[in-house]
Design an enzyme around this catalytic site. Structure first.
Site, PDB file in Angstrom:
ATOM      1  N   GLY A  97       0.828  -1.212   0.000  1.00  0.00           N
ATOM      2  CA  GLY A  97       0.000   0.000   0.000  1.00  0.00           C
ATOM      3  C   GLY A  97       0.857   1.255   0.000  1.00  0.00           C
ATOM      4  O   GLY A  97       0.478   2.283   0.560  1.00  0.00           O
ATOM      5  N   ASP A 100      -2.412  -7.656  -5.617  1.00  0.00           N
ATOM      6  CA  ASP A 100      -3.434  -7.618  -4.565  1.00  0.00           C
ATOM      7  C   ASP A 100      -2.908  -8.400  -3.370  1.00  0.00           C
ATOM      8  O   ASP A 100      -2.659  -9.610  -3.477  1.00  0.00           O
ATOM      9  CB  ASP A 100      -4.715  -8.264  -5.123  1.00  0.00           C
ATOM     10  CG  ASP A 100      -5.844  -8.276  -4.120  1.00  0.00           C
ATOM     11  OD1 ASP A 100      -5.613  -8.025  -2.914  1.00  0.00           O
ATOM     12  OD2 ASP A 100      -6.992  -8.545  -4.540  1.00  0.00           O
ATOM     13  N   ASN A 109       1.152  -2.587   5.354  1.00  0.00           N
ATOM     14  CA  ASN A 109       0.431  -1.324   5.573  1.00  0.00           C
ATOM     15  C   ASN A 109      -0.886  -1.240   4.800  1.00  0.00           C
ATOM     16  O   ASN A 109      -1.829  -0.598   5.264  1.00  0.00           O
ATOM     17  CB  ASN A 109       1.355  -0.163   5.176  1.00  0.00           C
ATOM     18  CG  ASN A 109       0.595   1.122   4.921  1.00  0.00           C
ATOM     19  OD1 ASN A 109       0.245   1.855   5.837  1.00  0.00           O
ATOM     20  ND2 ASN A 109       0.290   1.399   3.646  1.00  0.00           N
ATOM     21  N   SER A 119      -4.327  -0.268  14.195  1.00  0.00           N
ATOM     22  CA  SER A 119      -5.081   0.969  14.459  1.00  0.00           C
ATOM     23  C   SER A 119      -5.481   0.982  15.926  1.00  0.00           C
ATOM     24  O   SER A 119      -5.682  -0.092  16.519  1.00  0.00           O
ATOM     25  CB  SER A 119      -6.339   0.998  13.592  1.00  0.00           C
ATOM     26  OG  SER A 119      -7.257   1.966  14.078  1.00  0.00           O
ATOM     27  N   TYR A 166     -13.546  -3.696  10.508  1.00  0.00           N
ATOM     28  CA  TYR A 166     -12.215  -3.069  10.496  1.00  0.00           C
ATOM     29  C   TYR A 166     -11.512  -3.288  11.841  1.00  0.00           C
ATOM     30  O   TYR A 166     -10.341  -3.690  11.894  1.00  0.00           O
ATOM     31  CB  TYR A 166     -12.392  -1.572  10.195  1.00  0.00           C
ATOM     32  CG  TYR A 166     -11.121  -0.770  10.124  1.00  0.00           C
ATOM     33  CD1 TYR A 166     -10.363  -0.723   8.956  1.00  0.00           C
ATOM     34  CD2 TYR A 166     -10.675  -0.033  11.228  1.00  0.00           C
ATOM     35  CE1 TYR A 166      -9.204   0.034   8.880  1.00  0.00           C
ATOM     36  CE2 TYR A 166      -9.520   0.722  11.169  1.00  0.00           C
ATOM     37  CZ  TYR A 166      -8.787   0.759   9.993  1.00  0.00           C
ATOM     38  OH  TYR A 166      -7.635   1.511   9.931  1.00  0.00           O
ATOM     39  N   LYS A 169      -8.072  -5.319  12.664  1.00  0.00           N
ATOM     40  CA  LYS A 169      -6.918  -4.653  13.281  1.00  0.00           C
ATOM     41  C   LYS A 169      -6.544  -5.311  14.605  1.00  0.00           C
ATOM     42  O   LYS A 169      -5.367  -5.353  14.984  1.00  0.00           O
ATOM     43  CB  LYS A 169      -7.205  -3.155  13.453  1.00  0.00           C
ATOM     44  CG  LYS A 169      -7.349  -2.404  12.124  1.00  0.00           C
ATOM     45  CD  LYS A 169      -6.070  -2.470  11.308  1.00  0.00           C
ATOM     46  CE  LYS A 169      -6.107  -1.643  10.050  1.00  0.00           C
ATOM     47  NZ  LYS A 169      -4.869  -1.726   9.268  1.00  0.00           N
ATOM     48  N   ILE A 225      -5.286   9.772  11.062  1.00  0.00           N
ATOM     49  CA  ILE A 225      -4.189  10.359  10.286  1.00  0.00           C
ATOM     50  C   ILE A 225      -4.783  10.929   9.001  1.00  0.00           C
ATOM     51  O   ILE A 225      -5.642  10.303   8.378  1.00  0.00           O
ATOM     52  CB  ILE A 225      -3.128   9.275   9.924  1.00  0.00           C
ATOM     53  CG1 ILE A 225      -2.606   8.543  11.169  1.00  0.00           C
ATOM     54  CG2 ILE A 225      -1.977   9.867   9.114  1.00  0.00           C
ATOM     55  CD1 ILE A 225      -1.810   9.364  12.152  1.00  0.00           C
TER      56      ILE A 225
HETATM   57  N1  LIG Z   1      -5.671   7.131   7.953  1.00  0.00           N
HETATM   58  C1  LIG Z   1      -5.970   6.803   9.190  1.00  0.00           C
HETATM   59  O1  LIG Z   1      -6.567   7.578   9.939  1.00  0.00           O
HETATM   60  C2  LIG Z   1      -5.536   5.459   9.741  1.00  0.00           C
HETATM   61  C3  LIG Z   1      -5.679   5.242  11.116  1.00  0.00           C
HETATM   62  C4  LIG Z   1      -5.302   4.022  11.654  1.00  0.00           C
HETATM   63  C5  LIG Z   1      -4.773   3.039  10.826  1.00  0.00           C
HETATM   64  N2  LIG Z   1      -4.641   3.258   9.492  1.00  0.00           N
HETATM   65  C6  LIG Z   1      -4.098   2.181   8.672  1.00  0.00           C
HETATM   66  O2  LIG Z   1      -2.983   2.633   7.959  1.00  0.00           O
HETATM   67  C7  LIG Z   1      -2.860   1.913   6.730  1.00  0.00           C
HETATM   68  C8  LIG Z   1      -2.740   2.895   5.571  1.00  0.00           C
HETATM   69  O3  LIG Z   1      -3.898   3.702   5.570  1.00  0.00           O
HETATM   70  P1  LIG Z   1      -4.005   5.060   4.730  1.00  0.00           P
HETATM   71  O4  LIG Z   1      -4.835   5.968   5.539  1.00  0.00           O
HETATM   72  O5  LIG Z   1      -2.672   5.491   4.253  1.00  0.00           O
HETATM   73  O6  LIG Z   1      -4.908   4.535   3.518  1.00  0.00           O
HETATM   74  P2  LIG Z   1      -4.909   4.909   1.961  1.00  0.00           P
HETATM   75  O7  LIG Z   1      -6.250   4.488   1.478  1.00  0.00           O
HETATM   76  O8  LIG Z   1      -4.456   6.308   1.729  1.00  0.00           O
HETATM   77  O9  LIG Z   1      -3.788   3.939   1.387  1.00  0.00           O
HETATM   78  C9  LIG Z   1      -3.948   2.549   1.365  1.00  0.00           C
HETATM   79  C10 LIG Z   1      -3.160   1.992   0.192  1.00  0.00           C
HETATM   80  O10 LIG Z   1      -3.339   0.559   0.197  1.00  0.00           O
HETATM   81  C11 LIG Z   1      -3.630   0.139  -1.137  1.00  0.00           C
HETATM   82  N3  LIG Z   1      -4.418  -1.086  -1.092  1.00  0.00           N
HETATM   83  C12 LIG Z   1      -5.685  -1.236  -0.651  1.00  0.00           C
HETATM   84  N4  LIG Z   1      -6.078  -2.500  -0.802  1.00  0.00           N
HETATM   85  C13 LIG Z   1      -5.045  -3.179  -1.361  1.00  0.00           C
HETATM   86  C14 LIG Z   1      -4.851  -4.526  -1.766  1.00  0.00           C
HETATM   87  N5  LIG Z   1      -5.816  -5.435  -1.650  1.00  0.00           N
HETATM   88  N6  LIG Z   1      -3.662  -4.871  -2.297  1.00  0.00           N
HETATM   89  C15 LIG Z   1      -2.676  -3.954  -2.449  1.00  0.00           C
HETATM   90  N7  LIG Z   1      -2.800  -2.655  -2.069  1.00  0.00           N
HETATM   91  C16 LIG Z   1      -3.979  -2.275  -1.551  1.00  0.00           C
HETATM   92  C17 LIG Z   1      -4.401   1.302  -1.748  1.00  0.00           C
HETATM   93  O11 LIG Z   1      -4.371   1.255  -3.157  1.00  0.00           O
HETATM   94  C18 LIG Z   1      -3.667   2.504  -1.174  1.00  0.00           C
HETATM   95  O12 LIG Z   1      -2.584   2.903  -1.979  1.00  0.00           O
HETATM   96  C19 LIG Z   1      -4.093   1.001   6.652  1.00  0.00           C
HETATM   97  O13 LIG Z   1      -3.760  -0.288   7.093  1.00  0.00           O
HETATM   98  C20 LIG Z   1      -5.054   1.668   7.624  1.00  0.00           C
HETATM   99  O14 LIG Z   1      -5.991   0.761   8.144  1.00  0.00           O
HETATM  100  C21 LIG Z   1      -5.015   4.456   8.921  1.00  0.00           C
END
Ligand SMILES: NC(=O)c1ccc[n+]([C@@H]2O[C@H](COP(=O)([O-])OP(=O)(O)OC[C@H]3O[C@@H](n4cnc5c(N)ncnc54)[C@H](O)[C@@H]3O)[C@@H](O)[C@H]2O)c1
Length: 247
Positions: A12, A63, A90, A142, A155, A159, A188
């Site tokens: 990701g 994927d 990630n 998370s 979700y 997590k 975030i």
């Molecule tokens: N943003 C927040 O507030 C937050 C808070 C807690 C945890 N997180 C965790 O942090 C991580 C990143 O989140 P983010 O906010 O940067 O999300 P985002 O949506 O900006 O980025 C996620 C990336 O993962 C890729 N992705 C999704 N499914 C996929 C798959 N099946 N195979 C390959 N790639 C895939 C997407 O294309 C994207 O580029 C996640 O695990 C999310 O649960 C985010």
């Protein structure tokens, strides 16, 4: 932090937290392989930023929930760089809904990507890390995996599962000099957050004691630390990076 001569896989890694982690690892000297579902054109910008740091970077469109493809992706990284030293799991998705309305598809999608996807990559790198007697695994979970969240049972379950996965694998790989840790971000500012309701953002800001929304770089800094020699005696930990949102 010095990660020179290390090769990192970041799932990701095209957007949000994953892009910031990729960039930070590259700044520390690592070569970076990004795994993401997005098309090649969307990878171009981050690949350019990565190579500007002087590292080499590759993008593998795959994927993470596909087991065979994940094994192949890791093999491709090994064939390209001759090694793999760091895995940052990630990539993740959310498909929110209250439990009495949640569809089987919403449940399955989130568990398949967020939990099985993490297993797939750990399964792929662990024989390599075991053999070479070194390795770093960082799993992005998370705070909602620790405390639960209204409307996010799928979700939060995924997590929470990542936390159990992290601790178990830390116990299994510890004697092979492999550190396995998790980072639990609070809210975030990323694309994922922008897809959530404005009220979620407002409520989060009220909870965050530092009174600022977290940035992808806040997570990237801790990820780079966990991947470095400075964190050599830390394993099985879940580090909250949330501006005090959880307390
Ligand atoms: N943003 C927040 O507030 C937050 C808070 C807690 C945890 N997180 C965790 O942090 C991580 C990143 O989140 P983010 O906010 O940067 O999300 P985002 O949506 O900006 O980025 C996620 C990336 O993962 C890729 N992705 C999704 N499914 C996929 C798959 N099946 N195979 C390959 N790639 C895939 C997407 O294309 C994207 O580029 C996640 O695990 C999310 O649960 C985010």
């Amino acid at each position: 932090m010095n990660l020179e001569n290390k090769t990192a896989i970041v799932t990701g890694g095209i957007s949000g937290i994953g892009a910031a982690i990729s960039l930070e690892l590259a700044r520390c000297g690592a070569n970076v392989a990004i795994i993401d579902l997005k098309p090649d054109e969307e990878a171009a910008e981050i690949l350019e930023q990565l190579t500007e740091t002087g590292c080499t970077a590759i993008f593998i469109r795959s994927d993470i929930s596909d087991f065979a493809a994940s094994i192949q992706a890791v093999q491709f990284v090994v064939d390209t760089y001759g090694q793999v030293d760091i895995l940052v799991n990630n990539a993740g998705i959310n498909r929110d809904g209250v439990i009495w309305k949640m569809t089987e598809e919403q449940w399955d999608d989130v568990i398949r990507v967020n939990l099985k996807g993490y297993f797939n990559f750990i399964r792929a790198v662990s024989p390599i890390f075991r053999e070479q007697q070194s390795g770093k695994i960082v799993n992005i979970t998370s705070i909602n995996g620790i405390r639960g969240k209204f409307g996010q049972s799928n979700y939060s379950a995924s997590k929470a599962g990542i936390i159990g996965l992290t601790k178990s694998v830390a116990k299994e790989l510890g004697k092979y000099n492999v550190n396995v840790n998790a980072i639990a971000p609070g809210l975030i500012e990323t694309e994922m957050m922008r897809n959530t309701d404005e009220s979620v953002r407002t409520a989060a800001l009220e909870e965050i004691v530092l009174k600022r929304l977290g940035q992808p770089e806040d997570i990237a800094n801790v990820a780079a630390f966990l991947c470095s020699a400075l964190a050599q005696h830390i394993t099985g930990e879940v580090i909250k990076v949330d501006g005090g949102q959880y307390i």
